[in-house]
Design a protein around this motif. Structure first.
Motif, PDB file in Angstrom:
ATOM      1  N   GLY A 120      -1.603   6.743   0.955  1.00  0.00           N
ATOM      2  CA  GLY A 120      -2.508   7.871   1.496  1.00  0.00           C
ATOM      3  C   GLY A 120      -3.777   7.811   0.630  1.00  0.00           C
ATOM      4  O   GLY A 120      -4.125   6.890  -0.406  1.00  0.00           O
ATOM      5  N   GLY A 121      -4.706   8.285   1.136  1.00  0.00           N
ATOM      6  CA  GLY A 121      -6.081   8.658   0.331  1.00  0.00           C
ATOM      7  C   GLY A 121      -6.999   7.630   1.015  1.00  0.00           C
ATOM      8  O   GLY A 121      -7.035   6.886   2.153  1.00  0.00           O
ATOM      9  N   VAL A 122      -8.018   7.233   0.321  1.00  0.00           N
ATOM     10  CA  VAL A 122      -9.381   6.683   0.989  1.00  0.00           C
ATOM     11  C   VAL A 122      -9.799   5.722  -0.257  1.00  0.00           C
ATOM     12  O   VAL A 122      -9.532   4.306   0.151  1.00  0.00           O
ATOM     13  CB  VAL A 122     -10.507   7.644   1.175  1.00  0.00           C
ATOM     14  N   ASP A 123     -10.087   5.765  -1.412  1.00  0.00           N
ATOM     15  CA  ASP A 123     -10.464   4.720  -2.478  1.00  0.00           C
ATOM     16  C   ASP A 123      -9.277   3.733  -2.803  1.00  0.00           C
ATOM     17  O   ASP A 123      -9.799   2.412  -2.689  1.00  0.00           O
ATOM     18  CB  ASP A 123     -10.809   5.687  -3.782  1.00  0.00           C
ATOM     19  N   LEU A 124      -8.284   4.342  -3.039  1.00  0.00           N
ATOM     20  CA  LEU A 124      -7.162   3.371  -3.484  1.00  0.00           C
ATOM     21  C   LEU A 124      -6.648   2.462  -2.097  1.00  0.00           C
ATOM     22  O   LEU A 124      -6.525   1.250  -2.351  1.00  0.00           O
ATOM     23  CB  LEU A 124      -6.212   4.079  -3.967  1.00  0.00           C
ATOM     24  N   PRO A 125      -6.521   2.944  -1.003  1.00  0.00           N
ATOM     25  CA  PRO A 125      -6.322   2.138   0.326  1.00  0.00           C
ATOM     26  C   PRO A 125      -7.473   1.100   0.274  1.00  0.00           C
ATOM     27  O   PRO A 125      -7.252   0.006   0.590  1.00  0.00           O
ATOM     28  CB  PRO A 125      -6.201   3.180   1.295  1.00  0.00           C
ATOM     29  N   SER A 126      -8.828   1.512  -0.083  1.00  0.00           N
ATOM     30  CA  SER A 126      -9.897   0.499   0.136  1.00  0.00           C
ATOM     31  C   SER A 126      -9.774  -0.419  -0.764  1.00  0.00           C
ATOM     32  O   SER A 126      -9.875  -1.921  -0.374  1.00  0.00           O
ATOM     33  CB  SER A 126     -11.338   1.339   0.016  1.00  0.00           C
ATOM     34  N   GLN A 127      -9.352  -0.465  -1.882  1.00  0.00           N
ATOM     35  CA  GLN A 127      -8.914  -1.317  -3.206  1.00  0.00           C
ATOM     36  C   GLN A 127      -7.825  -2.320  -2.673  1.00  0.00           C
ATOM     37  O   GLN A 127      -7.820  -3.540  -2.630  1.00  0.00           O
ATOM     38  CB  GLN A 127      -8.484  -0.686  -4.376  1.00  0.00           C
ATOM     39  N   MET A 128      -6.923  -1.680  -1.889  1.00  0.00           N
ATOM     40  CA  MET A 128      -5.658  -2.610  -1.650  1.00  0.00           C
ATOM     41  C   MET A 128      -6.146  -3.295  -0.379  1.00  0.00           C
ATOM     42  O   MET A 128      -5.519  -4.339  -0.056  1.00  0.00           O
ATOM     43  CB  MET A 128      -4.501  -1.661  -1.263  1.00  0.00           C
ATOM     44  N   LEU A 129      -6.768  -2.896   0.357  1.00  0.00           N
ATOM     45  CA  LEU A 129      -7.097  -3.650   1.792  1.00  0.00           C
ATOM     46  C   LEU A 129      -8.058  -4.939   0.886  1.00  0.00           C
ATOM     47  O   LEU A 129      -7.656  -5.969   1.497  1.00  0.00           O
ATOM     48  CB  LEU A 129      -8.380  -2.988   2.433  1.00  0.00           C
ATOM     49  N   ALA A 130      -8.841  -4.732   0.136  1.00  0.00           N
ATOM     50  CA  ALA A 130      -9.738  -5.822  -0.533  1.00  0.00           C
ATOM     51  C   ALA A 130      -8.623  -6.806  -1.262  1.00  0.00           C
ATOM     52  O   ALA A 130      -8.960  -7.991  -1.392  1.00  0.00           O
ATOM     53  CB  ALA A 130     -10.801  -5.123  -1.328  1.00  0.00           C
ATOM     54  N   LEU A 131      -7.739  -6.267  -1.811  1.00  0.00           N
ATOM     55  CA  LEU A 131      -6.627  -7.235  -2.198  1.00  0.00           C
ATOM     56  C   LEU A 131      -5.617  -7.939  -1.373  1.00  0.00           C
ATOM     57  O   LEU A 131      -4.794  -8.602  -1.739  1.00  0.00           O
ATOM     58  CB  LEU A 131      -5.921  -6.346  -3.464  1.00  0.00           C
ATOM     59  N   ASP A 132      -5.751  -7.406   0.071  1.00  0.00           N
ATOM     60  CA  ASP A 132      -4.986  -7.903   0.972  1.00  0.00           C
ATOM     61  C   ASP A 132      -3.494  -7.600   0.624  1.00  0.00           C
ATOM     62  O   ASP A 132      -2.566  -8.461   0.995  1.00  0.00           O
ATOM     63  CB  ASP A 132      -5.008  -9.495   1.156  1.00  0.00           C
ATOM     64  N   LEU A 133      -3.268  -6.325   0.537  1.00  0.00           N
ATOM     65  CA  LEU A 133      -1.758  -5.807   0.111  1.00  0.00           C
ATOM     66  C   LEU A 133      -1.123  -4.882   1.099  1.00  0.00           C
ATOM     67  O   LEU A 133       0.225  -4.764   1.427  1.00  0.00           O
ATOM     68  CB  LEU A 133      -1.795  -5.093  -1.081  1.00  0.00           C
TER      69      LEU A 133
END
Length: 190
Positions: A122-135
């Motif tokens: 959940g959230g916004v910042d952490l998911p954005s980082q995980m999207l960029a890391l393709d996780l």
């Protein structure tokens, strides 16, 4: 292998500020069911502090305004483990919460390799980082039937090395006019 599933409410214009949308009973039920299919919640510090102690307190005395809010709170409180990625939060007084400041990708891969149910993000910042890391393996977007014209936008500051194709596998229309869209990674286009 466990799946990392990201779920969030958005307005039609992409605003993901939790104060701008509405959460009706069907939406609480939808996210409560996602939570029941997960045994780990993953948040950054800000989202964690929005969720805890708010939802556990409602679960204790069932003080929510509706049955669906109380059931969501109970689903939240029954998740076995919460992992909080933070460099500023040292520790918390809750045995099922782990504060992690280690390498994000490495920690998520370890979580995915564990036994059990899915991992809900959940959230916004952490998911954005995980999207960029393709996780992220799956996405659940609930689109609210409103345009707010302001507020934080989802994935606003994400830079991808390449486009991430998704495959729509399910939709659900709520009485309110909100629509839930369930996507998985479409690896056929890679």
């Amino acid at each position: 292998m466990k799946k990392l599933i990201y779920g969030i409410n958005l307005t039609i214009d992409g605003c993901c500020d939790h104060t701008k949308g509405s959460g009706d009973e069907e939406i609480h039920d939808y996210f409560g069911n996602l939570m029941k299919e997960s045994d780990v919640l993953v948040y950054g510090r800000k989202t964690y502090q929005l969720m805890v102690p708010f939802w556990p307190d409602i679960a204790k005395d069932l003080s929510g305004a509706t049955k669906s809010i109380n059931e969501f709170a109970q689903a939240f409180d029954s998740v076995e483990r919460i992992v909080v990625f933070s460099r500023t939060l040292d520790k918390v007084e809750n045995g099922k919460v782990n504060v992690v400041s280690a390498d994000l990708k490495e920690e998520i891969i370890k979580l995915k390799q564990g036994e059990g149910k899915n991992i809900l993000l959940g959230g916004v910042d952490l998911p954005s980082q995980m999207l960029a890391l393709d996780l992220i393996d799956e996405y659940h977007f609930v689109i609210q039937p409103s345009i707010v014209g302001e507020g934080r936008r989802l994935f606003d500051n994400v830079t991808l090395l390449e486009k991430l194709p998704l495959k729509l596998i399910e939709t659900k229309l709520f009485k309110s006019g909100a629509v839930a869209l369930h996507y998985v990674r479409d690896d056929r286009h890679k």
